[in-house]
Write a protein that holds these residues in place. Structure first.
Motif, short mmCIF file in Angstrom:
data_model
loop_
_atom_site.label_atom_id
_atom_site.label_comp_id
_atom_site.label_asym_id
_atom_site.label_seq_id
_atom_site.Cartn_x
_atom_site.Cartn_y
_atom_site.Cartn_z
N GLU A 146 0.74 -1.17 0.06
CA GLU A 146 -0.08 -0.16 0.21
C GLU A 146 0.91 1.33 -0.14
O GLU A 146 0.43 2.20 -0.69
CB GLU A 146 -1.00 -0.13 1.36
N GLN A 178 1.78 2.61 -3.70
CA GLN A 178 0.92 2.53 -4.75
C GLN A 178 0.49 4.13 -5.00
O GLN A 178 0.39 4.81 -3.96
CB GLN A 178 -0.52 1.87 -4.24
N ALA A 179 0.06 4.33 -6.21
CA ALA A 179 -0.44 5.87 -6.42
C ALA A 179 -1.41 6.48 -5.74
O ALA A 179 -1.49 7.57 -5.33
CB ALA A 179 -0.56 6.07 -7.80
N ASN A 180 -2.41 5.52 -5.34
CA ASN A 180 -3.53 6.09 -4.37
C ASN A 180 -3.46 5.78 -2.88
O ASN A 180 -4.37 5.73 -2.20
CB ASN A 180 -5.00 5.20 -4.80
N LYS A 229 -2.30 9.72 2.22
CA LYS A 229 -1.10 10.50 2.29
C LYS A 229 -0.54 10.23 3.70
O LYS A 229 0.84 10.58 3.77
CB LYS A 229 -1.70 12.05 2.72
N HIS A 238 3.96 9.92 -7.09
CA HIS A 238 2.64 9.73 -6.84
C HIS A 238 1.35 10.43 -7.45
O HIS A 238 0.30 10.38 -7.44
CB HIS A 238 2.26 10.04 -5.35
N ASN A 239 1.97 11.31 -8.62
CA ASN A 239 1.02 12.48 -9.26
C ASN A 239 0.59 11.74 -10.24
O ASN A 239 -0.35 12.03 -11.12
CB ASN A 239 1.75 13.52 -9.68
N GLY A 261 -1.53 8.73 -12.61
CA GLY A 261 -2.98 7.80 -12.32
C GLY A 261 -2.49 6.34 -12.38
O GLY A 261 -3.62 5.74 -11.97
N ARG A 266 -1.77 2.66 -10.97
CA ARG A 266 -1.78 2.18 -9.58
C ARG A 266 -0.39 2.16 -8.94
O ARG A 266 -0.03 2.40 -7.72
CB ARG A 266 -1.89 0.62 -9.91
#
Length: 256
Positions: A37, A40-42, A45, A81-82, A84, A86
């Motif tokens: 986790e 991962q990009a999503n 924070k 992380h900017n 789109g 995964r």
């Protein structure tokens, strides 16, 4: 005095019992989540690992030559992380001090391997490097967010080390000439049991990785003194070509 000692003992037992009960609720999915986790990009924070720096020790065993080679140095990684996707784009730098001085640098698009003793730089596109050498430390850390997609994951035997850290064993979902299996030692302090929110963005979850290839060769990388989310600048991952150095660009067939 005896009452004070008894009270302290009871408090210790209660605390230890609570910690043990919490750890018994930790399952394999919790350990996998702790590794995947943050990369991962999503990722939330408060959980996302945007960058990290650590010292490393590397030991490679070559069975056919009955040889062991050790390496040491420092690794720095930054995640974009900017995007789109995964899994975010990774920028990385591996600076080897032993057995010889060597730099492996990537800006997320290109990889440069600088060998000062040979007066050479090997330059490859990151996709080519990842496809040809998925077990190489050049590309290993870029795929942590995709473990469940790329590997079948189970407990290793044993599934804990002497310090209580978790050990996962991974097998590639597709046959690979480079990886037969992979062991990951996961920091127990980075794992939260199901039902409890994880907020360990300041803890690097991976303590070590060991890659075994089909020939029985192995490479272990151990991380120490990790520093997480310190704001490493992008300029750290820009390679400046030294004057007079030979540049080698492998072909698509030749690998990295």
């Amino acid at each position: 005095m005896k009452h004070l000692l008894l009270t302290a003992l009871l408090c210790w037992l209660a605390t230890a019992g609570a910690a043990w009960a919490e750890e018994t609720r930790i399952g394999m999915s919790d350990v996998i989540r702790a590794v995947e986790e943050p990369f991962q990009a999503n990722a939330p924070k408060d959980l996302a690992i945007r960058d990290f720096e650590a010292d490393f020790f590397q030991e490679s065993r070559i069975v056919s030559l009955d040889r062991v080679q050790n390496g040491r140095g420092r690794v720095l990684v930054k995640f974009d992380h900017n995007r789109g996707d995964r899994v975010p784009k990774a920028l990385f730098r591996w600076d080897y001090d032993q057995p010889t001085t060597q730099e492996i640098v990537s800006d997320g698009e290109t990889v440069w391997v600088y060998l000062p003793d040979n007066n050479q730089v090997i330059q490859s596109e990151i996709e080519l490097a990842a496809q040809s050498r998925p077990d190489d430390p050049v590309t290993f850390l870029t795929g942590l967010g995709n473990l469940s997609r790329d590997f079948q994951i189970g407990w290793a035997e044993p599934n804990r080390d002497l310090d209580g850290n978790f050990i996962l064993e991974l097998s590639p979902r597709r046959a690979s000439p480079m990886i037969q299996r992979l062991l990951l030692v996961v920091n127990r302090e980075a794992v939260a049991p199901s039902g409890r929110p994880a907020s360990f963005g300041d803890i690097f979850p991976l303590l070590s990785s060991t890659v075994f290839d089909p020939s029985g060769n192995s490479t272990i990388i151990e991380f120490s003194a990790p520093r997480v989310n310190r704001g490493i600048p992008d300029s750290t991952f820009r390679f400046i070509l030294p004057a007079g150095v030979e540049v080698i660009r492998p072909s698509n067939e030749g690998g990295f």
